[in-house]
Design a protein around this motif. Structure first.
Motif: not given
Length: 297
Positions: A43, A58, A94-95, A97, A110, A142, A144, A199, A214, A260
């Motif tokens: 990510d 991540e 994670s992710y 952004y 995330e 995720d 965005t 993603g 994804q 990603t």
């Protein structure tokens, strides 16, 4: 026992260059250092600074099974300078952004196990982030965010049974980054495993907004489909897949997935996956249970 292991690399090419079929496989990719066994990084999102490039990822260790956000800083010549922890919480992250708005840098990781979507402000780059607001009272996955046509738009997935996080795309919109955020009238605006989970960064190509998605038809993060967004209003949404990316030919041994695609300026970040089949994974699972019993993070 099968285990997903991801890895991250960056290209000195704008993301729009990769809209040409085969362009990604022909690109020179710099790969980040490989972690230890049964650990991975995924990510990737990044930002250019006066000193060079910093990539946030991540970081995941199967012995712990709780993601953290780590950073890797490169100089202008592409040499790794520093690395470390950027954000660690009691719940999985994670992710990571990244959003820049009104002179400030924010992260929207995330963290769906927390039950909400929290935005963090960078108070000391790159390793001090402060939670400042809850953007959604939903366990968004995720998320965005992009500013487009005078509004802020958020694309995200939601957890649920039967792989819901891989087969439903939801949208929210707001007049300002901090909200209030409103739900799109058509949620979920897109269904199906081939292009419903975000993603990476949205980008403009040939005058149209595009969104990396994804492809989870074969398995989680097997490939990516780029959506061209043709209609985006609070009431209507229409999009069409226009390009497909796979991990074939990118990194030896990591050909089982890519999930990603994050472009900014003349740099693009990707991650790739290999599916490890190893008897050692059973011992790693036992070590995870022991760590939980001992209260280790």
């Amino acid at each position: 026992m099968k285990t997903d292991l991801w890895h991250v690399g960056f290209l000195n090419r704008p993301v729009t260059d990769l809209m040409v079929p085969g362009a990604l496989a022909k690109s020179a990719i710099t790969w980040l250092p490989l972690p230890a066994s049964f650990q991975f990084i995924a990510d990737p999102f990044g930002i250019k600074t006066d000193d060079g490039l910093t990539i946030f990822v991540e970081y995941f260790d199967y012995r712990i099974k709780r993601g953290e956000i780590h950073y890797y800083s490169y100089d202008a010549a592409g040499a790794l300078m520093t690395r470390g922890e950027a954000l660690v919480t009691p719940f999985h992250l994670s992710y990571p952004y990244l959003i820049q708005d009104d002179g400030a840098l924010y992260m929207l990781p995330e963290a769906h196990k927390s039950g909400v979507l929290t935005i963090y402000r960078c108070d000391h780059f790159p390793d001090r982030w402060t939670p400042i607001a809850t953007l959604l009272d939903l366990p968004a996955i995720d998320a965005t965010v992009v500013q487009h046509d005078g509004r802020w738009w958020m694309f995200y997935a939601l957890p649920g049974p039967d792989g819901r996080a891989m087969r439903e795309l939801h949208i929210a919109y707001a007049d300002a980054l901090m909200g209030p955020w409103r739900q799109h009238a058509g949620n979920p605006v897109r269904t199906g495993y081939e292009s419903s989970r975000p993603g990476g960064n949205a980008f403009v190509h040939d005058g149209k907004l595009h969104l990396p998605m994804q492809d989870c038809v074969a398995h989680y993060g097997a490939a990516m489909n780029i959506l061209r967004i043709d209609t985006l209003t609070p009431e209507h949404f229409a999009a069409e897949p226009v390009e497909r990316l796979t991990a074939e030919g990118l990194m030896p041994g990591y050909t089982d997935g890519i999930h990603t695609l994050a472009g900014f300026g003349d740099t693009t970040l990707i991650d790739v996956k290999r599916i490890e089949t190893s008897a050692k994974a059973h011992w790693i699972k036992l070590q995870h249970k022991l760590n939980r019993a001992l209260g280790k993070r």
